[in-house]
Design a protein around this motif. Structure first.
Motif, PDB file in Angstrom:
ATOM      1  N   SER A 288     -13.183  -5.492  -5.726  1.00 23.33           N
ATOM      2  CA  SER A 288     -13.066  -5.239  -4.293  1.00 23.33           C
ATOM      3  C   SER A 288     -12.471  -6.439  -3.560  1.00 23.33           C
ATOM      4  O   SER A 288     -11.619  -6.283  -2.673  1.00 23.33           O
ATOM      5  N   PHE A 289     -12.908  -7.631  -3.926  1.00 22.55           N
ATOM      6  CA  PHE A 289     -12.410  -8.842  -3.266  1.00 22.55           C
ATOM      7  C   PHE A 289     -10.920  -9.035  -3.527  1.00 22.55           C
ATOM      8  O   PHE A 289     -10.144  -9.309  -2.598  1.00 22.55           O
ATOM      9  N   VAL A 290     -10.511  -8.889  -4.778  1.00 20.73           N
ATOM     10  CA  VAL A 290      -9.092  -9.037  -5.109  1.00 20.73           C
ATOM     11  C   VAL A 290      -8.266  -7.952  -4.427  1.00 20.73           C
ATOM     12  O   VAL A 290      -7.165  -8.202  -3.922  1.00 20.73           O
ATOM     13  N   GLY A 291      -8.791  -6.718  -4.397  1.00 19.29           N
ATOM     14  CA  GLY A 291      -8.090  -5.642  -3.718  1.00 19.29           C
ATOM     15  C   GLY A 291      -7.901  -5.934  -2.233  1.00 19.29           C
ATOM     16  O   GLY A 291      -6.835  -5.674  -1.672  1.00 19.29           O
ATOM     17  N   PHE A 292      -8.920  -6.500  -1.595  1.00 17.45           N
ATOM     18  CA  PHE A 292      -8.826  -6.865  -0.181  1.00 17.45           C
ATOM     19  C   PHE A 292      -7.744  -7.916   0.035  1.00 17.45           C
ATOM     20  O   PHE A 292      -6.923  -7.805   0.961  1.00 17.45           O
ATOM     21  N   ILE A 293      -7.726  -8.933  -0.820  1.00 17.89           N
ATOM     22  CA  ILE A 293      -6.713  -9.987  -0.703  1.00 17.89           C
ATOM     23  C   ILE A 293      -5.310  -9.414  -0.895  1.00 17.89           C
ATOM     24  O   ILE A 293      -4.365  -9.760  -0.158  1.00 17.89           O
ATOM     25  N   LEU A 294      -5.158  -8.501  -1.860  1.00 21.30           N
ATOM     26  CA  LEU A 294      -3.841  -7.917  -2.115  1.00 21.30           C
ATOM     27  C   LEU A 294      -3.368  -7.064  -0.945  1.00 21.30           C
ATOM     28  O   LEU A 294      -2.188  -7.098  -0.581  1.00 21.30           O
ATOM     29  N   VAL A 295      -4.275  -6.290  -0.350  1.00 23.15           N
ATOM     30  CA  VAL A 295      -3.888  -5.465   0.804  1.00 23.15           C
ATOM     31  C   VAL A 295      -3.469  -6.343   1.975  1.00 23.15           C
ATOM     32  O   VAL A 295      -2.442  -6.089   2.632  1.00 23.15           O
ATOM     33  N   MET A 296      -4.248  -7.382   2.255  1.00 25.66           N
ATOM     34  CA  MET A 296      -3.923  -8.269   3.374  1.00 25.66           C
ATOM     35  C   MET A 296      -2.594  -8.982   3.134  1.00 25.66           C
ATOM     36  O   MET A 296      -1.766  -9.096   4.054  1.00 25.66           O
ATOM     37  N   THR A 297      -2.371  -9.447   1.903  1.00 24.85           N
ATOM     38  CA  THR A 297      -1.128 -10.143   1.581  1.00 24.85           C
ATOM     39  C   THR A 297       0.067  -9.205   1.658  1.00 24.85           C
ATOM     40  O   THR A 297       1.107  -9.545   2.248  1.00 24.85           O
ATOM     41  N   SER A 298      -0.066  -8.015   1.078  1.00 25.42           N
ATOM     42  CA  SER A 298       1.031  -7.044   1.108  1.00 25.42           C
ATOM     43  C   SER A 298       1.346  -6.622   2.534  1.00 25.42           C
ATOM     44  O   SER A 298       2.517  -6.497   2.913  1.00 25.42           O
ATOM     45  N   ASN A 299       0.301  -6.406   3.330  1.00 28.84           N
ATOM     46  CA  ASN A 299       0.514  -6.019   4.724  1.00 28.84           C
ATOM     47  C   ASN A 299       1.212  -7.126   5.503  1.00 28.84           C
ATOM     48  O   ASN A 299       2.085  -6.862   6.342  1.00 28.84           O
ATOM     49  N   TRP A 300       0.848  -8.370   5.220  1.00 29.35           N
ATOM     50  CA  TRP A 300       1.485  -9.513   5.892  1.00 29.35           C
ATOM     51  C   TRP A 300       2.962  -9.595   5.529  1.00 29.35           C
ATOM     52  O   TRP A 300       3.810  -9.858   6.390  1.00 29.35           O
ATOM     53  N   ILE A 301       3.282  -9.354   4.266  1.00 24.74           N
ATOM     54  CA  ILE A 301       4.684  -9.380   3.836  1.00 24.74           C
ATOM     55  C   ILE A 301       5.477  -8.261   4.509  1.00 24.74           C
ATOM     56  O   ILE A 301       6.602  -8.466   4.979  1.00 24.74           O
ATOM     57  N   VAL A 302       4.881  -7.059   4.576  1.00 26.49           N
ATOM     58  CA  VAL A 302       5.571  -5.933   5.213  1.00 26.49           C
ATOM     59  C   VAL A 302       5.809  -6.211   6.692  1.00 26.49           C
ATOM     60  O   VAL A 302       6.871  -5.899   7.238  1.00 26.49           O
ATOM     61  N   ARG A 303       4.826  -6.814   7.369  1.00 24.32           N
ATOM     62  CA  ARG A 303       4.983  -7.124   8.795  1.00 24.32           C
ATOM     63  C   ARG A 303       6.116  -8.103   9.049  1.00 24.32           C
ATOM     64  O   ARG A 303       6.737  -8.088  10.114  1.00 24.32           O
ATOM     65  N   LYS A 304       6.384  -8.958   8.072  1.00 22.59           N
ATOM     66  CA  LYS A 304       7.478  -9.915   8.228  1.00 22.59           C
ATOM     67  C   LYS A 304       8.832  -9.208   8.297  1.00 22.59           C
ATOM     68  O   LYS A 304       9.765  -9.689   8.951  1.00 22.59           O
ATOM     69  N   PHE A 305       8.937  -8.070   7.607  1.00 25.82           N
ATOM     70  CA  PHE A 305      10.206  -7.346   7.575  1.00 25.82           C
ATOM     71  C   PHE A 305      10.256  -6.210   8.601  1.00 25.82           C
ATOM     72  O   PHE A 305      11.289  -5.997   9.240  1.00 25.82           O
ATOM     73  N   ASN A 306       9.160  -5.488   8.757  1.00 23.08           N
ATOM     74  CA  ASN A 306       9.137  -4.363   9.696  1.00 23.08           C
ATOM     75  C   ASN A 306       7.700  -4.098  10.125  1.00 23.08           C
ATOM     76  O   ASN A 306       6.891  -3.592   9.342  1.00 23.08           O
ATOM     77  N   LYS A 307       7.370  -4.429  11.368  1.00 22.21           N
ATOM     78  CA  LYS A 307       6.017  -4.277  11.862  1.00 22.21           C
ATOM     79  C   LYS A 307       5.581  -2.820  11.928  1.00 22.21           C
ATOM     80  O   LYS A 307       4.391  -2.512  11.784  1.00 22.21           O
ATOM     81  N   GLU A 308       6.531  -1.901  12.118  1.00 20.20           N
ATOM     82  CA  GLU A 308       6.189  -0.492  12.250  1.00 20.20           C
ATOM     83  C   GLU A 308       5.676   0.106  10.930  1.00 20.20           C
ATOM     84  O   GLU A 308       4.955   1.095  10.942  1.00 20.20           O
ATOM     85  N   ASN A 309       6.074  -0.473   9.804  1.00 18.21           N
ATOM     86  CA  ASN A 309       5.673   0.035   8.503  1.00 18.21           C
ATOM     87  C   ASN A 309       4.340  -0.542   8.026  1.00 18.21           C
ATOM     88  O   ASN A 309       3.813  -0.102   7.008  1.00 18.21           O
ATOM     89  N   ALA A 310       3.812  -1.533   8.736  1.00 17.94           N
ATOM     90  CA  ALA A 310       2.568  -2.170   8.302  1.00 17.94           C
ATOM     91  C   ALA A 310       1.353  -1.319   8.646  1.00 17.94           C
ATOM     92  O   ALA A 310       1.402  -0.465   9.535  1.00 17.94           O
ATOM     93  N   LEU A 311       0.264  -1.569   7.912  1.00 14.81           N
ATOM     94  CA  LEU A 311      -0.971  -0.840   8.180  1.00 14.81           C
ATOM     95  C   LEU A 311      -1.588  -1.275   9.504  1.00 14.81           C
ATOM     96  O   LEU A 311      -2.099  -0.457  10.265  1.00 14.81           O
ATOM     97  N   PHE A 312      -1.533  -2.567   9.792  1.00 12.09           N
ATOM     98  CA  PHE A 312      -2.121  -3.097  11.018  1.00 12.09           C
ATOM     99  C   PHE A 312      -1.430  -4.409  11.369  1.00 12.09           C
ATOM    100  O   PHE A 312      -0.677  -4.948  10.576  1.00 12.09           O
TER     101      PHE A 312
END
Length: 312
Positions: A288-312
């Protein structure tokens, strides 16, 4: 008092919608949030006593990170981590590509009744348990009576001991995962494709765009946000493996552990043999902890390219 009155006023205005989400909210409360308090077992030498769960939890010895050390000190730690990650990476990539492709194909079928027949046939495997699928697989791969071995003998080849040869199983597991899940996954993308404004395609046809160009420049960009969100959610479970797939399909065959043993099956076998609840809780908390870190990291990367595609 005014904030309280405003809060009550908003509750009255939205009471119908709140009642609609109440069953789902209660489900998450009882099965997702309240069990979080049990994560403390991962840091204790938990022993079940006669006084109940809470009393046993309070009386259990605090051992810190020893349960995590046991999980990663074993010789199988590298194998189970490698298998879990690599299989899930393949499942995410191929699952996304195949589900989107299948949804596009279904949306392009002119005969809608025929399309519904195809969609129903693809959706059916999702409702089959891995136990049933495991028996189906065994009927094909059985050494003595398996369909594949009988076919190999018929064409003059030697039969294969499928449940002892590990080299075939990465392909078998990937194929079965796609076969069982692609129908369910494609429905989500198909619903998004159906909702695309048809005037876009009409304008593209007037401009001379062929079918592939319409798919490339209209369909895929229109569902790209949904593709990104579902992929981010899948990345969050990259340390979780489908227990039924990796345990029921290979029939817990020892010679196949090098390619079928994942974190979930390893913890299950350890719990079944040793009864160590603390170690299994540690493994679940680690996932669960690793999954949380991966979601936050992936979401941060997506926000760098397109904020509309990010989860939050």
């Amino acid at each position: 008092m005014k904030p309280i009155k405003n809060f009550i006023h908003h509750l009255n205005l939205n009471k119908v919608f709140l009642l609609m989400v109440l069953p789902g909210a209660l489900w998450f409360l009882f099965f997702s949030y309240i069990p979080m308090f049990g994560a403390v077992i991962a840091f204790k030498d938990y022993r079940i006593g006669r006084d109940g769960f809470l009393a046993s939890l309070m009386q259990s010895e605090w051992v810190g990170f020893k349960n995590f050390e046991y999980l990663f000190s074993t010789n199988d730690a590298y194998i189970i981590t490698r298998n879990t990650i690599l299989y899930n990476v393949v499942f995410i990539i191929l699952g996304l590509v195949c589900a989107v492709a299948m949804a596009i194909i279904l949306s392009e079928i002119v005969n809608k009744r025929l399309a519904k027949v195809y969609q129903t046939g693809m959706f059916l495997p999702h409702f089959l348990s891995w136990v049933i699928v495991g028996y189906f697989t065994f009927s094909f791969l059985s050494v003595d009576k398996g369909v594949l071995n009988q076919f190999l003998v018929w064409i003059g080849q030697d039969p294969v001991s499928w449940y002892s040869e590990s080299k075939y199983w990465p392909y078998i597991l990937v194929f079965l995962n796609l076969w069982k899940g692609i129908g369910y996954s494609s429905v989500v993308y198909l619903a998004a494709i159906v909702g695309i404004d048809k005037t876009y395609y009409e304008a593209a046809m007037i401009d001379g765009a062929n079918k592939w160009q319409q798919i490339r420049h209209i369909t895929i960009p229109s569902i790209s946000t949904l593709m990104t969100i579902l992929t981010l959610l899948a990345v969050g479970r990259i340390f979780y493996a489908d227990f039924g797939l990796f345990y029921q399909i290979p029939r817990d065959s020892g010679p196949l552990y090098s390619v079928t043993n994942v974190i979930d099956t390893y913890v299950y076998r350890g719990l079944k043999v040793t009864g160590d609840i603390s170690m299994s809780t540690a493994a679940g908390l680690y996932q669960s902890f690793v999954g949380f870190i991966l979601v936050m990291t992936s979401n941060w990367i997506v926000r760098k390219f397109n904020k509309e595609n990010a989860l939050f």
